[in-house]
Design a protein around this motif. Sequence first.
Motif, PDB file in Angstrom:
ATOM      1  N   SER A   1      41.344  42.609  38.202  1.00 19.68           N
ATOM      2  CA  SER A   1      41.941  43.728  37.471  1.00 19.68           C
ATOM      3  C   SER A   1      43.137  43.294  36.654  1.00 19.68           C
ATOM      4  CB  SER A   1      42.350  44.834  38.443  1.00 19.68           C
ATOM      5  OG  SER A   1      41.214  45.320  39.110  1.00 19.68           O
ATOM      6  N   ALA A   2      43.995  42.431  37.241  1.00 17.36           N
ATOM      7  CA  ALA A   2      45.207  42.013  36.539  1.00 17.36           C
ATOM      8  C   ALA A   2      45.596  40.605  36.949  1.00 17.36           C
ATOM      9  CB  ALA A   2      46.350  42.973  36.835  1.00 17.36           C
ATOM     10  N   ALA A   3      46.136  39.849  35.984  1.00 11.02           N
ATOM     11  CA  ALA A   3      46.699  38.515  36.227  1.00 11.02           C
ATOM     12  C   ALA A   3      47.874  38.375  35.269  1.00 11.02           C
ATOM     13  CB  ALA A   3      45.657  37.429  35.987  1.00 11.02           C
ATOM     14  N   GLY A   4      49.081  38.597  35.752  1.00 13.63           N
ATOM     15  CA  GLY A   4      50.238  38.605  34.862  1.00 13.63           C
ATOM     16  C   GLY A   4      50.140  39.783  33.915  1.00 13.63           C
ATOM     17  N   ASP A   5      50.281  39.533  32.612  1.00 11.94           N
ATOM     18  CA  ASP A   5      50.165  40.630  31.646  1.00 11.94           C
ATOM     19  C   ASP A   5      48.750  40.761  31.089  1.00 11.94           C
ATOM     20  OD1 ASP A   5      50.195  38.349  30.110  1.00 11.94           O
ATOM     21  OD2 ASP A   5      51.660  39.078  28.670  1.00 11.94           O
ATOM     22  N   ILE A   6      47.790  40.114  31.723  1.00 11.32           N
ATOM     23  CA  ILE A   6      46.379  40.204  31.352  1.00 11.32           C
ATOM     24  C   ILE A   6      45.712  41.267  32.218  1.00 11.32           C
ATOM     25  CG2 ILE A   6      44.182  38.951  31.332  1.00 11.32           C
ATOM     26  CD1 ILE A   6      46.092  37.958  29.238  1.00 11.32           C
ATOM     27  N   GLN A   7      44.901  42.119  31.601  1.00 13.55           N
ATOM     28  CA  GLN A   7      44.177  43.161  32.329  1.00 13.55           C
ATOM     29  C   GLN A   7      42.669  42.934  32.187  1.00 13.55           C
ATOM     30  OE1 GLN A   7      45.908  45.547  34.101  1.00 13.55           O
ATOM     31  NE2 GLN A   7      47.680  44.334  33.472  1.00 13.55           N
ATOM     32  N   ASP A   8      41.921  43.406  33.185  1.00 11.80           N
ATOM     33  CA  ASP A   8      40.453  43.370  33.158  1.00 11.80           C
ATOM     34  C   ASP A   8      39.934  41.984  32.760  1.00 11.80           C
ATOM     35  OD1 ASP A   8      40.456  46.034  33.880  1.00 11.80           O
ATOM     36  OD2 ASP A   8      40.375  46.726  31.807  1.00 11.80           O
ATOM     37  N   LEU A   9      40.394  40.985  33.474  1.00  9.39           N
ATOM     38  CA  LEU A   9      40.000  39.608  33.198  1.00  9.39           C
ATOM     39  C   LEU A   9      38.626  39.329  33.785  1.00  9.39           C
ATOM     40  CD1 LEU A   9      40.716  36.727  32.238  1.00  9.39           C
ATOM     41  CD2 LEU A   9      41.903  36.411  34.420  1.00  9.39           C
ATOM     42  N   ALA A  10      37.705  38.855  32.955  1.00 17.01           N
ATOM     43  CA  ALA A  10      36.356  38.504  33.403  1.00 17.01           C
ATOM     44  C   ALA A  10      36.013  37.119  32.885  1.00 17.01           C
ATOM     45  CB  ALA A  10      35.341  39.531  32.885  1.00 17.01           C
ATOM     46  N   ILE A  11      35.635  36.226  33.783  1.00 12.68           N
ATOM     47  CA  ILE A  11      35.290  34.860  33.436  1.00 12.68           C
ATOM     48  C   ILE A  11      33.847  34.600  33.860  1.00 12.68           C
ATOM     49  CG2 ILE A  11      35.818  32.411  33.798  1.00 12.68           C
ATOM     50  CD1 ILE A  11      38.666  33.272  34.567  1.00 12.68           C
ATOM     51  N   ARG A  12      33.064  34.038  32.947  1.00 13.26           N
ATOM     52  CA  ARG A  12      31.705  33.609  33.271  1.00 13.26           C
ATOM     53  C   ARG A  12      31.644  32.097  33.130  1.00 13.26           C
ATOM     54  NH1 ARG A  12      26.666  36.185  30.269  1.00 13.26           N
ATOM     55  NH2 ARG A  12      27.270  37.867  31.666  1.00 13.26           N
TER      56      ARG A  12
ATOM     57  N   ASN B   1      25.660  36.488  47.975  1.00 12.68           N
ATOM     58  CA  ASN B   1      26.185  35.890  46.749  1.00 12.68           C
ATOM     59  C   ASN B   1      27.467  36.497  46.193  1.00 12.68           C
ATOM     60  OD1 ASN B   1      25.241  38.296  45.753  1.00 12.68           O
ATOM     61  ND2 ASN B   1      24.009  37.382  44.136  1.00 12.68           N
ATOM     62  N   SER B   2      28.141  37.384  46.928  1.00 12.61           N
ATOM     63  CA  SER B   2      29.366  37.954  46.361  1.00 12.61           C
ATOM     64  C   SER B   2      30.454  38.069  47.428  1.00 12.61           C
ATOM     65  CB  SER B   2      29.104  39.297  45.693  1.00 12.61           C
ATOM     66  OG  SER B   2      28.498  40.190  46.581  1.00 12.61           O
TER      67      SER B   2
ATOM     68  N   VAL C   1      25.718  34.148  40.596  1.00 14.02           N
ATOM     69  CA  VAL C   1      24.584  34.833  39.977  1.00 14.02           C
ATOM     70  C   VAL C   1      23.295  34.027  40.051  1.00 14.02           C
ATOM     71  CG1 VAL C   1      23.737  35.841  37.816  1.00 14.02           C
ATOM     72  CG2 VAL C   1      26.148  36.069  38.441  1.00 14.02           C
ATOM     73  N   SER C   2      23.384  32.716  39.802  1.00 11.74           N
ATOM     74  CA  SER C   2      22.177  31.886  39.841  1.00 11.74           C
ATOM     75  C   SER C   2      22.532  30.505  40.376  1.00 11.74           C
ATOM     76  CB  SER C   2      21.514  31.809  38.466  1.00 11.74           C
ATOM     77  OG  SER C   2      22.378  31.227  37.525  1.00 11.74           O
ATOM     78  N   TRP C   3      21.498  29.719  40.681  1.00 11.11           N
ATOM     79  CA  TRP C   3      21.660  28.482  41.447  1.00 11.11           C
ATOM     80  C   TRP C   3      20.917  27.336  40.791  1.00 11.11           C
ATOM     81  CZ3 TRP C   3      24.990  29.236  45.373  1.00 11.11           C
ATOM     82  CH2 TRP C   3      25.241  30.582  45.697  1.00 11.11           C
TER      83      TRP C   3
ATOM     84  N   PRO D   1      22.782  25.491  48.323  1.00 10.55           N
ATOM     85  CA  PRO D   1      22.576  25.450  46.872  1.00 10.55           C
ATOM     86  C   PRO D   1      23.886  25.349  46.099  1.00 10.55           C
ATOM     87  CG  PRO D   1      21.578  27.421  47.852  1.00 10.55           C
ATOM     88  CD  PRO D   1      22.342  26.731  48.915  1.00 10.55           C
ATOM     89  N   ILE D   2      23.838  24.668  44.963  1.00  9.28           N
ATOM     90  CA  ILE D   2      24.980  24.538  44.058  1.00  9.28           C
ATOM     91  C   ILE D   2      24.875  25.636  42.999  1.00  9.28           C
ATOM     92  CG2 ILE D   2      26.133  23.029  42.388  1.00  9.28           C
ATOM     93  CD1 ILE D   2      26.295  22.033  45.273  1.00  9.28           C
ATOM     94  N   PRO D   3      25.964  26.368  42.732  1.00 11.23           N
ATOM     95  CA  PRO D   3      25.895  27.452  41.744  1.00 11.23           C
ATOM     96  C   PRO D   3      25.564  26.951  40.340  1.00 11.23           C
ATOM     97  CG  PRO D   3      27.904  27.619  43.042  1.00 11.23           C
ATOM     98  CD  PRO D   3      27.283  26.295  43.365  1.00 11.23           C
ATOM     99  N   ARG D   4      24.819  27.762  39.620  1.00  7.53           N
ATOM    100  CA  ARG D   4      24.561  27.526  38.197  1.00  7.53           C
ATOM    101  C   ARG D   4      25.427  28.462  37.360  1.00  7.53           C
ATOM    102  NH1 ARG D   4      23.061  25.842  33.633  1.00  7.53           N
ATOM    103  NH2 ARG D   4      21.432  26.731  32.356  1.00  7.53           N
ATOM    104  N   ARG D   5      25.537  29.740  37.802  1.00 11.03           N
ATOM    105  CA  ARG D   5      26.382  30.700  37.091  1.00 11.03           C
ATOM    106  C   ARG D   5      27.260  31.443  38.086  1.00 11.03           C
ATOM    107  NH1 ARG D   5      24.312  36.073  33.948  1.00 11.03           N
ATOM    108  NH2 ARG D   5      26.223  37.239  34.325  1.00 11.03           N
ATOM    109  N   ILE D   6      28.550  31.544  37.725  1.00 11.83           N
ATOM    110  CA  ILE D   6      29.529  32.248  38.543  1.00 11.83           C
ATOM    111  C   ILE D   6      30.237  33.267  37.656  1.00 11.83           C
ATOM    112  CG2 ILE D   6      31.578  32.034  40.000  1.00 11.83           C
ATOM    113  CD1 ILE D   6      30.820  28.965  40.164  1.00 11.83           C
ATOM    114  N   ASP D   7      30.293  34.510  38.103  1.00 13.36           N
ATOM    115  CA  ASP D   7      31.060  35.546  37.415  1.00 13.36           C
ATOM    116  C   ASP D   7      32.277  35.873  38.268  1.00 13.36           C
ATOM    117  OD1 ASP D   7      29.066  35.592  35.520  1.00 13.36           O
ATOM    118  OD2 ASP D   7      28.304  37.575  36.057  1.00 13.36           O
ATOM    119  N   ALA D   8      33.460  35.846  37.658  1.00 15.40           N
ATOM    120  CA  ALA D   8      34.703  36.141  38.364  1.00 15.40           C
ATOM    121  C   ALA D   8      35.440  37.231  37.605  1.00 15.40           C
ATOM    122  CB  ALA D   8      35.566  34.884  38.457  1.00 15.40           C
TER     123      ALA D   8
END
Length: 198
Positions: free
Chosen positions: A180-191, A147-148, A160-162, A170-177
């Motif tokens: 470290s950096a995207a442009g001037d954004i740091q520690d980006l976490a998307i759920r 799963n990772s 994370v879940s299906w 299986p089709i994902p139910r929850r995805i965590d992405a």
Amino acid sequence: MPISRRLSLIVLAAALAGCATTRAPLSTATVGAYRETIDLAGKLSVNYIKDGKQESLSGNFTWDQAPGRIDVSLASPLGQTIATIAVTPQGATLTQANRPPRTAADIDGLTQQTLGWTLPVSGLRDWLQGYALDAEGKRFAASPANNSVVTKDGWRLRFVSWQDETSAQPIPRRIDAERSAAGDIQDLAIRIVVNPAG
């Protein structure tokens, strides 16, 4: 909702739609399971650091995908539509209430125009169906037992879940992405949490 947070949600919606024309070809092993037409709805939350300050935002989304087009609608947690985005091979258009539509040749240009920086989330079109391109550019098919993955463009994904763990793919139910950096954004976490089908 403050304008800066609203713009951040809009850019996130634009990033969600950003895969209409950037998806890599599918391998023959996954063509049967991959769907070109999908309609999804769900919730997303984002945490990141910008200019040394911790930021977070959340919202609801709908995703309508057909061959050659993706339409994304983003709403506040209370259900108020914030923006709609249409992406085709000819370009990307962002529409907000009481504002003229913004257009660009591609989704990266639209995010740059909207917020002044690009938030590339290439691959989400695949992620929503449990696929990704790994660090070596090979097609990764997620499953409850596997799963990772770290993607070719530096995202650390965890499925994370299906929707139904017992299906052949299986089709994902929850995805965590995370990144470290995207442009001037740091520690980006998307759920991303996709509503159950049906």
